[in-house]
Write an enzyme that holds these catalytic residues in place. Structure first.
Site, short mmCIF file in Angstrom:
data_model
loop_
_atom_site.label_atom_id
_atom_site.label_comp_id
_atom_site.label_asym_id
_atom_site.label_seq_id
_atom_site.Cartn_x
_atom_site.Cartn_y
_atom_site.Cartn_z
N HIS A 1 0.87 -1.18 0.00
CA HIS A 1 0.00 0.00 0.00
C HIS A 1 0.90 1.23 0.00
O HIS A 1 1.38 1.65 1.05
CB HIS A 1 -0.90 0.00 1.24
CG HIS A 1 -1.80 -1.21 1.33
ND1 HIS A 1 -3.09 -1.21 0.89
CD2 HIS A 1 -1.57 -2.47 1.79
CE1 HIS A 1 -3.64 -2.41 1.08
NE2 HIS A 1 -2.74 -3.19 1.63
N ASN B 1 -6.77 0.65 -2.39
CA ASN B 1 -7.62 1.28 -1.36
C ASN B 1 -7.07 2.64 -0.96
O ASN B 1 -6.68 2.87 0.18
CB ASN B 1 -7.81 0.36 -0.15
CG ASN B 1 -6.50 -0.04 0.52
OD1 ASN B 1 -5.45 -0.05 -0.11
ND2 ASN B 1 -6.55 -0.37 1.79
N HIS C 1 -8.69 -10.13 -0.80
CA HIS C 1 -8.64 -10.01 0.66
C HIS C 1 -9.81 -10.82 1.19
O HIS C 1 -10.97 -10.42 1.05
CB HIS C 1 -8.74 -8.54 1.11
CG HIS C 1 -8.78 -8.39 2.59
ND1 HIS C 1 -7.75 -7.83 3.31
CD2 HIS C 1 -9.73 -8.75 3.51
CE1 HIS C 1 -8.06 -7.84 4.61
NE2 HIS C 1 -9.26 -8.39 4.75
N HIS D 1 -2.48 -12.70 2.02
CA HIS D 1 -2.28 -12.91 3.47
C HIS D 1 -3.12 -14.01 4.11
O HIS D 1 -3.98 -13.74 4.96
CB HIS D 1 -2.48 -11.60 4.25
CG HIS D 1 -3.66 -10.76 3.84
ND1 HIS D 1 -4.92 -11.27 3.68
CD2 HIS D 1 -3.76 -9.43 3.59
CE1 HIS D 1 -5.74 -10.29 3.34
NE2 HIS D 1 -5.05 -9.17 3.26
N ASP E 1 2.52 -7.00 2.64
CA ASP E 1 1.30 -6.24 2.97
C ASP E 1 1.69 -4.96 3.71
O ASP E 1 1.10 -4.63 4.74
CB ASP E 1 0.31 -7.08 3.78
CG ASP E 1 -1.07 -6.41 3.84
OD1 ASP E 1 -1.27 -5.36 3.19
OD2 ASP E 1 -1.95 -6.95 4.54
N GLY F 1 -2.71 -2.69 10.18
CA GLY F 1 -1.65 -2.71 9.17
C GLY F 1 -0.27 -2.58 9.78
O GLY F 1 -0.10 -1.93 10.81
#
Ligand code: DOR
Ligand code: ZN
Ligand code: ZN
Length: 444
Positions: free
Chosen positions: A63, A95, A181, A237, A310, A330
């Site tokens: 991300h 996202n 996800h 994940h 991730d 996160g």
């Protein structure tokens, strides 16, 4: 003949095994792998002193944020963290603010990234509302779609199987991947609401709201749909033993699925959440010892295809919340993934060959990243030089990422990336960024 760059005296990881040789690089590609005397003259030369050379790592789950979330991370800091961590290519998640979900938002994001990248980046889009737009998003350069089943991100109504099926059908035609996800929205929403009504915000309540059953239900659902459409699905994940069983079964009957494990799901359990508190809050959550053991077993058996960080940076304020429900989930993993995994190599739990497959070869194949992920003549010169003996203590205050916190703070590591080459250019040396933003390219 004078080439751009010659690296001598390396131990180079090639598909034929490790060879003691040097590498000549010309115009960003590997021109030759040979002993020193057989290498051409070069304008830039470097002696690697016998260090290990691996294909530059590819992190297919990052991300990078920027835009409306630039306070968490931006393209410069995110790709600096990648270079520092030995990654030469990252796949960016959608996202964002605005969500990457159509031609315009993808084009804007790529335009903004263009001159800021220190490593190569490829972009993942969320699904648009109108599945007919999928083709044009791929035409614009998206290399995959991300399907969040835990909440609606993008235009797709994830509660409706017909719509999801339609989207998968359309993606199938474009031959790009769908990264998933896997957490069931219904289960997590209901359970979260229930715990909150009971005034619970303890770790167990959080874990119960994000149970492995929720992951299992989402995976079961998507495997069923993937089987019908023959679209390729990559589960991000994976956190639980039960999910691995489902994926094993699906692979066994020829469903086109692959999956990822993260270092945190491999190395942390829910007991660690008591120790590392909010720093270890991530979704799906870390689980039991039985689950981590199953993940390691699956990793060794080749059931797990990729390791992804991730990398999910947040502002410290967003992590420092009193109620667990308010903590942004996160972990900033780009700068810890490789040292943590090399430590496992040194412990004998993982081989270098397995590590290269999980972090370079397989992600390149799964996401169709041409000419990357393997060191071979003619391939792109994305490389990472490793010192397997260097020992460190993880110190998140030194991260290049804006997210200067980690559950792994203070962990001792053995083995570290010391140089990262991107498109033939030296970008990181001994932890320092030595190239300019713009060295990395957008991979379409
Ligand atoms: O822990 C997580 N953080 N899980 C996600 O799925 C999203 C990610 C984020 O973007 O912060
Ligand atoms: Zn996720
Ligand atoms: Zn993610």
């Amino acid at each position: 003949m004078q080439v751009d760059c010659v690296l001598t005296n390396g131990r180079i990881h090639t598909p034929r095994g490790i060879v003691e040789a040097g590498i000549a690089i010309e115009e960003g590609r590997i021109l030759k792998i040979a002993k020193k005397t057989n290498l051409p003259k070069a304008s830039f030369k470097m002696d690697l002193n016998g260090l290990l050379v691996l294909p530059g790592l590819i992190d297919s789950h990052v991300h990078l944020r920027d835009q409306g979330y630039a306070y968490k991370e931006d393209f410069v800091t995110g790709t600096a963290a990648a270079a520092a961590g030995g990654f030469s290519l990252v796949v960016d998640m959608p996202n964002n603010k605005p969500v990457t979900m159509d031609v315009q938002s993808l084009r804007e994001r790529m335009k903004l990234a263009q001159n800021k990248l220190l490593v190569n980046a490829a972009f993942c889009s969320a699904f648009p509302e109108n599945t007919k737009e999928i083709r044009s998003i791929v035409g614009e350069g998206a290399i995959a779609f991300k399907l969040y089943l835990s909440e609606k991100i993008g235009g797709l109504n994830i509660d409706d199987d017909t719509e999801v099926l339609q989207a998968l059908d359309e993606v199938k035609m474009t031959n790009v991947q769908v990264a998933v996800h896997a957490e069931d929205k219904g289960i997590t929403e209901n359970e979260t609401k229930r715990k909150q009504e009971e005034n619970r915000s303890d770790i167990n309540a959080y874990l119960e709201a994000h149970s492995s059953d929720s992951e299992v239900k989402a995976i079961e659902r998507i495997i069923g749909l993937a089987e019908r459409t023959e679209a390729h699905v990559h589960f991000c994940h994976i956190s639980s033993a039960k999910s691995l069983e489902l994926i094993k079964k699906a692979k066994g009957v020829g469903v086109s699925v692959t999956c990822e494990a993260t270092p945190h799901h491999l190395l942390l359990t829910s007991r660690d959440m008591k120790r590392y508190k909010n720093w270890a809050v991530t979704l799906p959550p870390v689980r039991t010892r039985k689950d981590t053991e199953a993940l390691w077993k699956a990793l060794k058996q080749g059931l797990i295809d990729t390791i992804g960080s991730d990398h999910a940076p947040h502002a410290i304020k967003e992590k420092n919340q009193k109620s667990l429900w308010k903590v942004k989930p996160g972990i900033a993993g780009l700068e810890t993934t490789l040292p943590l995994m090399l430590t496992q190599v040194n412990k004998g739990r993982l081989t270098i060959k397995e590590l290269v497959e999980l972090t370079a070869k397989n992600p390149a194949e799964i996401f169709h990243l041409r000419d990357r992920g393997t060191i071979l003549k003619g391939r792109l010169a994305d490389l990472v030089v490793i010192d397997l003996k260097q020992e460190h203590k993880i110190d998140s205050s030194k991260f290049h990422s804006k997210a200067k916190f980690s559950p792994f703070d203070g962990w001792k590591t053995k083995g570290t990336p010391v140089k990262t080459f991107v498109n033939g250019c030296l970008v990181m040396e001994e932890g320092e960024i030595v190239a300019k933003p713009g060295t990395g390219e957008i991979i379409r």
